[in-house]
Design a protein around this motif. Structure first.
Motif, PDB file in Angstrom:
ATOM      1  N   ALA A  40       0.839  -1.198   0.000  1.00  0.00           N
ATOM      2  CA  ALA A  40       0.000   0.000   0.000  1.00  0.00           C
ATOM      3  C   ALA A  40       0.878   1.253   0.000  1.00  0.00           C
ATOM      4  N   GLY A  41       0.518   2.187  -0.858  1.00  0.00           N
ATOM      5  CA  GLY A  41       1.244   3.455  -0.933  1.00  0.00           C
ATOM      6  C   GLY A  41       2.436   3.433  -1.865  1.00  0.00           C
ATOM      7  N   SER A  42       2.777   2.277  -2.422  1.00  0.00           N
ATOM      8  CA  SER A  42       3.918   2.217  -3.337  1.00  0.00           C
ATOM      9  C   SER A  42       3.512   2.768  -4.702  1.00  0.00           C
ATOM     10  N   HIS A  43       4.509   3.217  -5.451  1.00  0.00           N
ATOM     11  CA  HIS A  43       4.305   3.743  -6.798  1.00  0.00           C
ATOM     12  C   HIS A  43       4.822   2.724  -7.795  1.00  0.00           C
ATOM     13  N   ASN A  44       4.071   2.481  -8.849  1.00  0.00           N
ATOM     14  CA  ASN A  44       4.493   1.523  -9.868  1.00  0.00           C
ATOM     15  C   ASN A  44       5.185   2.247 -11.012  1.00  0.00           C
ATOM     16  N   ILE A  45       6.499   2.063 -11.103  1.00  0.00           N
ATOM     17  CA  ILE A  45       7.283   2.563 -12.218  1.00  0.00           C
ATOM     18  C   ILE A  45       8.115   1.380 -12.713  1.00  0.00           C
ATOM     19  N   PRO A  46       7.674   0.716 -13.797  1.00  0.00           N
ATOM     20  CA  PRO A  46       8.407  -0.461 -14.282  1.00  0.00           C
ATOM     21  C   PRO A  46       9.879  -0.153 -14.551  1.00  0.00           C
ATOM     22  N   LEU A  47      10.711  -1.151 -14.366  1.00  0.00           N
ATOM     23  CA  LEU A  47      12.152  -1.002 -14.547  1.00  0.00           C
ATOM     24  C   LEU A  47      12.494  -0.387 -15.893  1.00  0.00           C
ATOM     25  N   SER A  48      11.769  -0.774 -16.938  1.00  0.00           N
ATOM     26  CA  SER A  48      12.051  -0.258 -18.279  1.00  0.00           C
ATOM     27  C   SER A  48      11.822   1.247 -18.391  1.00  0.00           C
ATOM     28  N   ARG A  49      11.031   1.833 -17.491  1.00  0.00           N
ATOM     29  CA  ARG A  49      10.751   3.271 -17.533  1.00  0.00           C
ATOM     30  C   ARG A  49      11.417   4.036 -16.399  1.00  0.00           C
ATOM     31  N   LEU A  50      12.152   3.352 -15.549  1.00  0.00           N
ATOM     32  CA  LEU A  50      12.709   3.973 -14.351  1.00  0.00           C
ATOM     33  C   LEU A  50      13.618   5.154 -14.680  1.00  0.00           C
ATOM     34  N   GLY A  51      14.427   5.031 -15.709  1.00  0.00           N
ATOM     35  CA  GLY A  51      15.348   6.113 -16.061  1.00  0.00           C
ATOM     36  C   GLY A  51      14.696   7.298 -16.726  1.00  0.00           C
ATOM     37  N   SER A  52      13.501   7.122 -17.280  1.00  0.00           N
ATOM     38  CA  SER A  52      12.851   8.209 -18.010  1.00  0.00           C
ATOM     39  C   SER A  52      11.738   8.892 -17.220  1.00  0.00           C
ATOM     40  N   GLU A  53      11.321   8.319 -16.125  1.00  0.00           N
ATOM     41  CA  GLU A  53      10.246   8.897 -15.303  1.00  0.00           C
ATOM     42  C   GLU A  53      10.817   9.916 -14.318  1.00  0.00           C
ATOM     43  N   THR A  54       9.997  10.895 -13.967  1.00  0.00           N
ATOM     44  CA  THR A  54      10.356  11.828 -12.906  1.00  0.00           C
ATOM     45  C   THR A  54      10.059  11.141 -11.579  1.00  0.00           C
ATOM     46  N   LEU A  55      11.074  10.995 -10.769  1.00  0.00           N
ATOM     47  CA  LEU A  55      10.916  10.287  -9.499  1.00  0.00           C
ATOM     48  C   LEU A  55      10.573  11.265  -8.384  1.00  0.00           C
ATOM     49  N   PRO A  56       9.824  10.809  -7.394  1.00  0.00           N
ATOM     50  CA  PRO A  56       9.472  11.677  -6.260  1.00  0.00           C
ATOM     51  C   PRO A  56      10.724  12.130  -5.501  1.00  0.00           C
ATOM     52  N   GLU A  57      10.606  13.241  -4.825  1.00  0.00           N
ATOM     53  CA  GLU A  57      11.693  13.755  -3.981  1.00  0.00           C
ATOM     54  C   GLU A  57      11.807  12.920  -2.714  1.00  0.00           C
ATOM     55  N   SER A  70      14.978  -4.774  -8.811  1.00  0.00           N
ATOM     56  CA  SER A  70      15.222  -3.579  -7.996  1.00  0.00           C
ATOM     57  C   SER A  70      16.723  -3.318  -7.875  1.00  0.00           C
ATOM     58  N   SER A  71      17.535  -4.371  -7.803  1.00  0.00           N
ATOM     59  CA  SER A  71      18.995  -4.189  -7.781  1.00  0.00           C
ATOM     60  C   SER A  71      19.484  -3.566  -9.081  1.00  0.00           C
ATOM     61  N   GLN A  72      18.921  -4.014 -10.214  1.00  0.00           N
ATOM     62  CA  GLN A  72      19.269  -3.412 -11.498  1.00  0.00           C
ATOM     63  C   GLN A  72      18.883  -1.936 -11.520  1.00  0.00           C
ATOM     64  N   GLY A  73      17.699  -1.636 -11.007  1.00  0.00           N
ATOM     65  CA  GLY A  73      17.243  -0.251 -10.955  1.00  0.00           C
ATOM     66  C   GLY A  73      18.137   0.614 -10.091  1.00  0.00           C
ATOM     67  N   LEU A  74      18.539   0.097  -8.931  1.00  0.00           N
ATOM     68  CA  LEU A  74      19.461   0.840  -8.063  1.00  0.00           C
ATOM     69  C   LEU A  74      20.770   1.136  -8.778  1.00  0.00           C
ATOM     70  N   THR A  75      21.310   0.115  -9.432  1.00  0.00           N
ATOM     71  CA  THR A  75      22.574   0.285 -10.155  1.00  0.00           C
ATOM     72  C   THR A  75      22.435   1.370 -11.219  1.00  0.00           C
ATOM     73  N   ASN A  76      21.336   1.343 -11.966  1.00  0.00           N
ATOM     74  CA  ASN A  76      21.118   2.349 -13.008  1.00  0.00           C
ATOM     75  C   ASN A  76      20.979   3.748 -12.425  1.00  0.00           C
ATOM     76  N   LEU A  77      20.226   3.887 -11.341  1.00  0.00           N
ATOM     77  CA  LEU A  77      20.047   5.200 -10.730  1.00  0.00           C
ATOM     78  C   LEU A  77      21.359   5.725 -10.153  1.00  0.00           C
ATOM     79  N   LEU A  78      22.134   4.861  -9.533  1.00  0.00           N
ATOM     80  CA  LEU A  78      23.427   5.274  -8.988  1.00  0.00           C
ATOM     81  C   LEU A  78      24.378   5.696 -10.110  1.00  0.00           C
ATOM     82  N   ARG A  79      24.373   4.943 -11.202  1.00  0.00           N
ATOM     83  CA  ARG A  79      25.226   5.270 -12.345  1.00  0.00           C
ATOM     84  C   ARG A  79      24.865   6.640 -12.922  1.00  0.00           C
ATOM     85  N   ARG A  80      23.592   6.983 -12.881  1.00  0.00           N
ATOM     86  CA  ARG A  80      23.119   8.274 -13.402  1.00  0.00           C
ATOM     87  C   ARG A  80      23.321   9.405 -12.397  1.00  0.00           C
ATOM     88  N   GLY A  81      23.784   9.070 -11.199  1.00  0.00           N
ATOM     89  CA  GLY A  81      24.033  10.087 -10.182  1.00  0.00           C
ATOM     90  C   GLY A  81      22.775  10.588  -9.489  1.00  0.00           C
TER      91      GLY A  81
END
Length: 175
Positions: A40-57, A70-81
């Motif tokens: 409950a309360g989670s946001h659905n942003i599929p991994l394929s769209r994670l890099g292109s979506e505006t993420l909450p603050e 989720s590990s792949q997503g973390l790695t991608n977000l960290l790589r993007r700074g």
């Protein structure tokens, strides 16, 4: 939580931490998976769209079914700074359910994709056997083809039948 070393929450720790600190949960599973059950309360942003979506603050906690996406997503977000603190749910949504924590489901969620594959594959094997006994012996190849496809899916991780079923109209989830 820091942006350089993401924290891994156990399901119980995350449930407790959410009560004390505002966190945004990002579920990187596909919409059909999310509809069949989510936190409950989670946001659905599929991994394929994670890099292109505006993420909450604020601090983000990524989760998927088992922890792999989720590990792949973390790695991608960290790589993007990514500037906000990041974490992940250890063991994913499956571990959350096993811990007996609350789950929310959409009322008209489709059957899980793997159950659909089992139903279709089992039905095709049964039809192949029945037709080989009643119409022509060559129909047994239908059963063999389905078995080969399932073996290939297990070895390679790619299931063409699942991909095909995922785009069927009954699997389109409308929030």
């Amino acid at each position: 939580m820091t942006t350089t070393t993401p924290r891994r929450f156990s399901p119980r720790d995350l449930a407790d931490h959410r009560q004390a600190v505002p966190l945004t949960l990002i579920d990187v599973r596909e919409p059909m998976e999310y509809a069949s059950g989510h936190i409950a309360g989670s946001h659905n942003i599929p991994l394929s769209r994670l890099g292109s979506e505006t993420l909450p603050e604020g601090p983000l906690v990524l989760l998927c079914q088992s922890g792999s996406r989720s590990s792949q997503g973390l790695t991608n977000l960290l790589r993007r700074g990514h500037p906000q603190p990041l974490a992940e749910l250890e063991g994913g949504f499956g571990a959350w359910q096993e811990a007996g924590l609350p789950v929310q489901r959409h009322a008209r969620a489709p059957l899980p994709l793997m159950r659909q594959v089992q139903i279709v594959a089992g039905g095709l094997v049964l039809v192949g056997v029945l037709l080989s006994q009643t119409v022509a012996p060559g129909w047994i190849w239908l059963s063999g083809l389905v078995g080969a496809g399932l073996s290939f899916a297990g070895i390679s991780g790619f299931c063409g039948m699942a991909r095909l079923l995922a785009v069927m109209p009954w699997n389109r989830v409308h929030p």
